[in-house]
Design a protein around this motif. Structure first.
Motif, mmCIF file in Angstrom:
data_model
loop_
_atom_site.group_PDB
_atom_site.id
_atom_site.type_symbol
_atom_site.label_atom_id
_atom_site.label_comp_id
_atom_site.label_asym_id
_atom_site.label_seq_id
_atom_site.Cartn_x
_atom_site.Cartn_y
_atom_site.Cartn_z
ATOM 1 N N ALA A 337 0.830 -1.205 0.000
ATOM 2 C CA ALA A 337 0.000 0.000 0.000
ATOM 3 C C ALA A 337 0.867 1.258 0.000
ATOM 4 O O ALA A 337 1.970 1.277 0.547
ATOM 5 N N ARG A 338 0.373 2.289 -0.639
ATOM 6 C CA ARG A 338 0.982 3.618 -0.519
ATOM 7 C C ARG A 338 -0.124 4.664 -0.576
ATOM 8 O O ARG A 338 -1.180 4.446 -1.177
ATOM 9 N N LEU A 339 0.126 5.795 0.068
ATOM 10 C CA LEU A 339 -0.890 6.835 0.146
ATOM 11 C C LEU A 339 -1.135 7.462 -1.212
ATOM 12 O O LEU A 339 -0.241 7.517 -2.056
ATOM 13 N N GLY A 340 -2.364 7.953 -1.408
ATOM 14 C CA GLY A 340 -2.669 8.711 -2.610
ATOM 15 C C GLY A 340 -1.785 9.936 -2.714
ATOM 16 O O GLY A 340 -1.337 10.493 -1.704
ATOM 17 N N ARG A 341 -1.553 10.383 -3.945
ATOM 18 C CA ARG A 341 -0.584 11.455 -4.170
ATOM 19 C C ARG A 341 -1.006 12.775 -3.541
ATOM 20 O O ARG A 341 -0.164 13.649 -3.321
ATOM 21 N N ASP A 342 -2.283 12.964 -3.246
ATOM 22 C CA ASP A 342 -2.753 14.238 -2.702
ATOM 23 C C ASP A 342 -2.702 14.300 -1.181
ATOM 24 O O ASP A 342 -2.995 15.347 -0.601
ATOM 25 N N LEU A 343 -2.337 13.196 -0.512
ATOM 26 C CA LEU A 343 -2.395 13.148 0.939
ATOM 27 C C LEU A 343 -1.014 12.968 1.551
ATOM 28 O O LEU A 343 -0.094 12.460 0.906
ATOM 29 N N ALA A 344 -0.881 13.406 2.795
ATOM 30 C CA ALA A 344 0.372 13.292 3.530
ATOM 31 C C ALA A 344 0.080 12.693 4.904
ATOM 32 O O ALA A 344 -1.083 12.554 5.314
ATOM 33 N N TRP A 345 1.137 12.362 5.627
ATOM 34 C CA TRP A 345 0.962 11.763 6.942
ATOM 35 C C TRP A 345 0.296 12.724 7.923
ATOM 36 O O TRP A 345 -0.358 12.297 8.872
ATOM 37 N N ALA A 346 0.455 14.024 7.695
ATOM 38 C CA ALA A 346 -0.231 14.997 8.548
ATOM 39 C C ALA A 346 -1.746 14.835 8.453
ATOM 40 O O ALA A 346 -2.472 15.065 9.428
ATOM 41 N N ASP A 347 -2.239 14.433 7.279
ATOM 42 C CA ASP A 347 -3.677 14.216 7.113
ATOM 43 C C ASP A 347 -4.150 13.015 7.925
ATOM 44 O O ASP A 347 -5.211 13.051 8.550
ATOM 45 N N LEU A 348 -3.349 11.959 7.918
ATOM 46 C CA LEU A 348 -3.703 10.791 8.722
ATOM 47 C C LEU A 348 -3.590 11.102 10.213
ATOM 48 O O LEU A 348 -4.327 10.540 11.024
ATOM 49 N N LEU A 349 -2.650 11.984 10.575
ATOM 50 C CA LEU A 349 -2.554 12.402 11.976
ATOM 51 C C LEU A 349 -3.840 13.094 12.410
ATOM 52 O O LEU A 349 -4.362 12.834 13.508
ATOM 53 N N ALA A 350 -4.373 13.963 11.570
ATOM 54 C CA ALA A 350 -5.622 14.671 11.898
ATOM 55 C C ALA A 350 -6.779 13.692 12.056
ATOM 56 O O ALA A 350 -7.582 13.806 12.997
ATOM 57 N N VAL A 351 -6.882 12.722 11.147
ATOM 58 C CA VAL A 351 -7.959 11.729 11.238
ATOM 59 C C VAL A 351 -7.775 10.855 12.479
ATOM 60 O O VAL A 351 -8.747 10.472 13.134
ATOM 61 N N SER A 352 -6.522 10.550 12.818
ATOM 62 C CA SER A 352 -6.254 9.766 14.027
ATOM 63 C C SER A 352 -6.721 10.502 15.270
ATOM 64 O O SER A 352 -7.212 9.894 16.233
ATOM 65 N N MET A 353 -6.560 11.835 15.256
ATOM 66 C CA MET A 353 -7.065 12.624 16.386
ATOM 67 C C MET A 353 -8.585 12.582 16.441
ATOM 68 O O MET A 353 -9.174 12.459 17.524
#
Length: 462
Positions: A337-353
């Motif tokens: 798996a790899r993240l879509g080109r428009d997203l970064a780990w900061a986005d997953l951090l926000a969703v994790s919160m």
């Protein structure tokens, strides 16, 4: 073949068009329900901290029902055992659909949300245990911080007016669905003390009849299933197993294959009909009679100084972030798996919160784990404080990135030729065609629809 490089699968890229339509429909209802849920929680807190507190407690503790059937329950009990069964029914139907025709049927795309959800349940429980036992407490509330409340999270998104991309919203929805399944397993296994075998056998037979009528005979008509569902729920309650288990069991039995007569998938259609009742009525009413805790300096001090409440609050605010983000990283690091080109780990951090908002199911498990009303008050206060901290941190991160989200949202919804199909699904872009225009069964037309052009994914299944 030896030496052949295996292509990585894009996760959290553009959803297939049918999947996006289904997710959008589900989240639209959940968002409205989330706002109602927020309002119900605020009303409960205000009501329980005013001179009319006695009225709140009197209404909450009113008993009614059929005593001969062991159903003379309080209003609070009816909302937790009865109305939340509707909530878990929808969760079961959504999980069945995802496993059969949705994104979870593909191991490559399922790896990230499933690992994130499992880690997002295990790490909060571990954080709770380390904090509580380290301060001389017990493991009793280990399951309280495990859950994610999708309605509350979406209500927060609606209030701050953020344009979270559809892929991240779908990821959050999948997290919540898997969390709900984990919660119901925990409730069934760890919070069932005595079993009435005759009632349990009756409930299983009722589920067998439900399956036979719905899946084998394909009988239509709510008037067949509503009375049967009430009987199954009543027998499950009498058996000693928490009655919400009946809801998720019936949801998992719904048929996902396209109905030859109606031309739609029953699991999708029924969840579409029931979801407004769940999100707009059942969950808010539960919150109204579960979230009414006294807020004072002493109660907040107890959350920060007593081992079990502090473990719950940190499990939600810290454990969920570490669990969901850590599980996501492991999925990307050790799978294709790899993240879509428009997203970064900061986005997953926000969703994790956001995932740290564990309101509804956390309150339910808190009531089961701590029967004493005084302990329940502390645990509920901890759930509220941990969920509030998670919401505030998520809001801060999401607002910082909202300009990017607005741009992605506008791109996802641009339809310059006004044909009802977003332009991103009509671009001749080979590099991204796999994650833009393909339905879960791998078939495409020029609009990104699966064969047959149905609103749901093009694959069929039971």
């Amino acid at each position: 073949m030896p030496g052949r490089t295996r292509r990585k699968r894009i996760v959290l890229g553009h959803l297939p068009l049918p999947e996006r339509r289904f997710v959008a429909d589900a989240l639209r209802t959940e968002t409205v329900g989330g706002v109602v849920l927020l309002a119900a929680a605020v009303i409960a807190l205000v009501w329980a901290n005013t001179p009319w507190k006695g009225t709140y407690e009197a209404v909450r503790d009113v008993h009614f029902g059929v005593a001969a059937l062991d159903l003379d329950l309080s209003v609070a009990h009816w909302t937790s055992d009865g109305l939340l069964a509707i909530f878990f029914f929808v969760a079961g139907a959504e999980l069945k659909r995802e496993l059969v025709v949705g994104e979870l049927r593909h191991p490559g795309t399922a790896a990230l949300p499933v690992l994130a959800a499992i880690s997002g349940m295990a790490i909060p429980a571990l954080v709770y245990g380390l904090v509580a036992t380290g301060m001389g407490g017990t493991w009793n509330g280990w399951a309280v911080p495990m859950a994610t409340d999708i309605a509350f999270a979406l209500g927060v998104l609606a209030v701050i007016d953020t344009h979270l991309p559809s892929a991240l919203r779908a990821f959050l929805l999948t997290l919540a669905v898997v969390d709900d399944l984990g919660a119901i397993v925990v409730i069934a296994v760890f919070y069932t003390s005595t079993i009435n075998l005759a009632a349990l056998i009756g409930a299983v037979l009722g589920l067998g009849l439900f399956f036979h009528l719905h899946d084998r005979r394909q009988v239509h008509g709510w008037y067949w299933y509503l009375p049967l569902a009430l009987v199954i729920w009543g027998l499950t309650h009498a058996s000693g197993v928490h009655a919400t288990v009946a809801g998720v069991a019936m949801g998992l039995l719904l048929r996902v294959a396209e109905d030859g007569e109606q031309g739609r998938r029953p699991a999708e259609w029924i969840s579409h009909l029931v979801r407004p009742v769940s999100a707009g009525v059942a969950v808010p009413l539960f919150a109204l009679f579960a979230a009414g805790v006294s807020v004072s300096g002493d109660s907040l001090s107890n959350v920060l100084t007593e081992p079990e409440p502090l473990g719950v609050a940190l499990g939600l605010a810290v454990g969920k972030v570490l669990g969901v983000l850590g599980g996501s990283y492991l999925a990307v690091r050790f799978t294709r798996a790899r993240l879509g080109r428009d997203l970064a780990w900061a986005d997953l951090l926000a969703v994790s919160m956001l995932a740290g908002i564990g309101f509804t199911v956390s309150l339910l498990i808190g009531e089961l784990a701590y029967p004493d009303p005084a302990d329940q008050e502390q645990i509920k206060a901890a759930v509220l404080l941990g969920s509030l901290a998670s919401a505030l941190l998520a809001c801060l991160m999401l607002r910082l990135r909202n300009n990017k989200y607005r741009r992605l949202y506008e791109e996802e919804n641009r339809d310059e030729n006004a044909d009802g199909i977003p332009d991103i699904y009509q671009r001749p872009d080979p590099a991204s065609s796999r994650d833009r225009g393909r339905s879960p069964d791998g078939n495409r037309d020029r609009h990104g629809r699966g064969r047959g052009g149905s609103a749901g994914p093009g694959a069929s299944g039971n």
